[in-house]
Design a protein around this motif. Sequence first.
Motif, mmCIF file in Angstrom:
data_model
loop_
_atom_site.group_PDB
_atom_site.id
_atom_site.type_symbol
_atom_site.label_atom_id
_atom_site.label_comp_id
_atom_site.label_asym_id
_atom_site.label_seq_id
_atom_site.Cartn_x
_atom_site.Cartn_y
_atom_site.Cartn_z
ATOM 1 N N LYS A 200 0.824 -1.220 0.000
ATOM 2 C CA LYS A 200 0.000 0.000 0.000
ATOM 3 C C LYS A 200 0.856 1.267 0.000
ATOM 4 C CE LYS A 200 -4.005 -2.114 0.305
ATOM 5 N NZ LYS A 200 -4.821 -2.244 -0.905
ATOM 6 N N LEU A 201 1.977 1.216 0.704
ATOM 7 C CA LEU A 201 2.825 2.411 0.805
ATOM 8 C C LEU A 201 3.326 2.832 -0.579
ATOM 9 C CD1 LEU A 201 4.188 4.493 2.646
ATOM 10 C CD2 LEU A 201 6.044 2.883 3.014
ATOM 11 N N GLU A 202 3.836 1.875 -1.349
ATOM 12 C CA GLU A 202 4.322 2.163 -2.715
ATOM 13 C C GLU A 202 3.202 2.729 -3.576
ATOM 14 O OE1 GLU A 202 7.052 2.529 -4.181
ATOM 15 O OE2 GLU A 202 8.347 1.665 -2.662
ATOM 16 N N LYS A 203 2.024 2.114 -3.466
ATOM 17 C CA LYS A 203 0.873 2.531 -4.276
ATOM 18 C C LYS A 203 0.489 3.982 -3.959
ATOM 19 C CE LYS A 203 -3.757 0.964 -5.668
ATOM 20 N NZ LYS A 203 -4.461 2.225 -5.570
ATOM 21 N N LEU A 204 0.446 4.300 -2.676
ATOM 22 C CA LEU A 204 0.066 5.661 -2.254
ATOM 23 C C LEU A 204 1.080 6.688 -2.756
ATOM 24 C CD1 LEU A 204 -1.042 4.817 1.391
ATOM 25 C CD2 LEU A 204 -2.548 5.556 -0.464
ATOM 26 N N LEU A 205 2.360 6.359 -2.615
ATOM 27 C CA LEU A 205 3.409 7.281 -3.073
ATOM 28 C C LEU A 205 3.320 7.485 -4.587
ATOM 29 C CD1 LEU A 205 6.380 6.044 -0.851
ATOM 30 C CD2 LEU A 205 5.346 8.322 -0.772
ATOM 31 N N SER A 206 3.027 6.407 -5.319
ATOM 32 C CA SER A 206 2.930 6.518 -6.787
ATOM 33 C C SER A 206 1.721 7.365 -7.201
ATOM 34 C CB SER A 206 2.838 5.125 -7.430
ATOM 35 O OG SER A 206 1.563 4.559 -7.167
ATOM 36 N N GLU A 207 0.727 7.477 -6.294
ATOM 37 C CA GLU A 207 -0.463 8.302 -6.581
ATOM 38 C C GLU A 207 -0.294 9.742 -6.100
ATOM 39 O OE1 GLU A 207 -3.512 6.129 -4.568
ATOM 40 O OE2 GLU A 207 -3.648 4.571 -6.100
ATOM 41 N N GLY A 208 0.907 10.088 -5.638
ATOM 42 C CA GLY A 208 1.173 11.468 -5.227
ATOM 43 C C GLY A 208 0.791 11.774 -3.786
ATOM 44 N N LYS A 209 0.479 10.729 -3.018
ATOM 45 C CA LYS A 209 0.159 10.964 -1.597
ATOM 46 C C LYS A 209 1.458 11.185 -0.818
ATOM 47 C CE LYS A 209 -4.206 10.246 -2.399
ATOM 48 N NZ LYS A 209 -5.088 11.411 -2.531
ATOM 49 N N GLU A 210 1.386 12.101 0.153
ATOM 50 C CA GLU A 210 2.613 12.428 0.911
ATOM 51 C C GLU A 210 2.470 12.257 2.415
ATOM 52 O OE1 GLU A 210 4.488 16.163 -0.051
ATOM 53 O OE2 GLU A 210 3.937 15.967 -2.170
ATOM 54 N N TYR A 211 1.228 12.376 2.921
ATOM 55 C CA TYR A 211 1.034 12.352 4.377
ATOM 56 C C TYR A 211 -0.039 11.349 4.759
ATOM 57 C CZ TYR A 211 3.177 16.866 3.444
ATOM 58 O OH TYR A 211 4.002 17.847 2.971
ATOM 59 N N VAL A 212 0.127 10.755 5.924
ATOM 60 C CA VAL A 212 -0.909 9.869 6.442
ATOM 61 C C VAL A 212 -1.288 10.326 7.848
ATOM 62 C CG1 VAL A 212 0.791 8.143 7.304
ATOM 63 C CG2 VAL A 212 -1.580 7.454 6.877
ATOM 64 N N PHE A 213 -2.593 10.353 8.080
ATOM 65 C CA PHE A 213 -3.117 10.651 9.414
ATOM 66 C C PHE A 213 -3.577 9.322 10.005
ATOM 67 C CE2 PHE A 213 -7.223 12.074 11.702
ATOM 68 C CZ PHE A 213 -6.571 12.163 12.934
ATOM 69 N N VAL A 214 -2.911 8.883 11.065
ATOM 70 C CA VAL A 214 -3.197 7.587 11.693
ATOM 71 C C VAL A 214 -3.955 7.822 12.998
ATOM 72 C CG1 VAL A 214 -2.183 5.452 12.623
ATOM 73 C CG2 VAL A 214 -1.022 6.669 10.758
ATOM 74 N N ALA A 215 -5.049 7.083 13.214
ATOM 75 C CA ALA A 215 -5.810 7.228 14.465
ATOM 76 C C ALA A 215 -6.561 5.945 14.776
ATOM 77 C CB ALA A 215 -6.799 8.395 14.358
#
Length: 453
Positions: A200-215
């Motif tokens: 998932k991390l690779e996929k998110l980065l390839s889609e231009g995502k930069e930040y994750v909010f974890v809760a």
Amino acid sequence: MEKLPQLRSAVAGLDQISENEKSGFINLVSRYLSGEAEQIEWSKIKTPTDEVVVPYDKLAPVPEDSAETKKLLDKLVVLKLNGGLGTTMGCTGPKSVIEVRDGLTFLDLIVIQIENLNKKYGCKVPLLLMNSFNTHDDTLKIVQKYENSNIEIHTFNQSQYPRLVVDDFSPLPCKGNKGKDGWYPPGHGDVFPALMNSGKLEKLLSEGKEYVFVANSDNLGALVDLSILFMVTPKTLADVKGGTLISYEGKVQLLEIAQVPDEHVNEFKSIEKFKIFNTNNLWVNLKAIKRLVEADALKMEIIPNPKEVDGIKVLQLETAAGAAIRFFDNAIGVNVPRSRFLPVKATSDLLLVQSDLYTLSDGFVVRNKARKNPENPVIELGPEFKKVGNFLSRFKSIPSIIELDSLKVAGDVWFGSGVTLKGKVTIEAKSGKLEIPNRAVIANKVVNDPKDI
């Protein structure tokens, strides 16, 4: 360390888990055996400064330019920790499907909140759910109901590790325990490697995502806040076991109760010395997660969690996500208002959020302004109320508690509809059933009998 080669060969034969999980588990155990779970040196603890734990009101205001906000939100991912079961509240399946208010579950509220965010700004914030092997199958079925929503929902599993038999340090599944009891999810500190191992991390980065909010999925106050990176919140007496941020050897880090030497536990629980605690709301840079996981640099403090399964003493080694703060460069905490921390861990919390103390607006649980006291009432319900089903059946309607300071209920107590509770109230059924009549108003009283009302 002589236990390790034997354990390694036993784990190699466990075909229920991946190679990544096997190596992650062995890595955790070898760190534990080398003494990494040792307690902290109390004398080295310092209170963090405002540079390290920034007061919420000192954060820069959010730009009013909505195009700028949309641009920022398009880089964001919301990740909810969804590995917990509702068993402590008498429910089967994931805790996130317990109904919180107005027939809506934790997960419904999370989806509504992100839907509204995406609609308001025209952005595409996806929702990620980190499940455990306990919640995975049920969650896949449950998320199908959101197929027509305007958010992408992705799920992935955190690691599955074997419980360790204390006597001989062998994996419990090797002792013939083939069911789920032989395994455990290793705490939410596993979120970083699990995000990487799942792809998932690779996929998110390839889609231009930069930040994750974890809760945590059960924290109703954990909302997307554009001005925050990582947060902690003013501690109240209800949170005395929560981890706190400290300065230790020049770095900010998380201190959990499991790391505290016995003689300092009361001091740790003191709200004088440790005024803030970790809400487990994290705002993290995805590229930094990738870099640190690839370098195997996230060596969070190990929390040993002893359990018993079918009379066998076992050990679970866990880590906490917030403990990773010290490995991220320039990490800070934010001392947020109490409203950002509204967890539902027991039916006493459910009573608060279902009462007139809160209202529901666009998926957000909002505190009633009519409540003058900034603190919530302290509520203690007896074992008769522990399970959600029993709790709901004992209230014809949830009492009005706007003016309540504290409530203690013990014994076979049943509430009518339209009841109002004020001040300090204790209701205890001393002998047999005690029914609180409809529309009763109880203020600053101890009630043991209907005539006390």
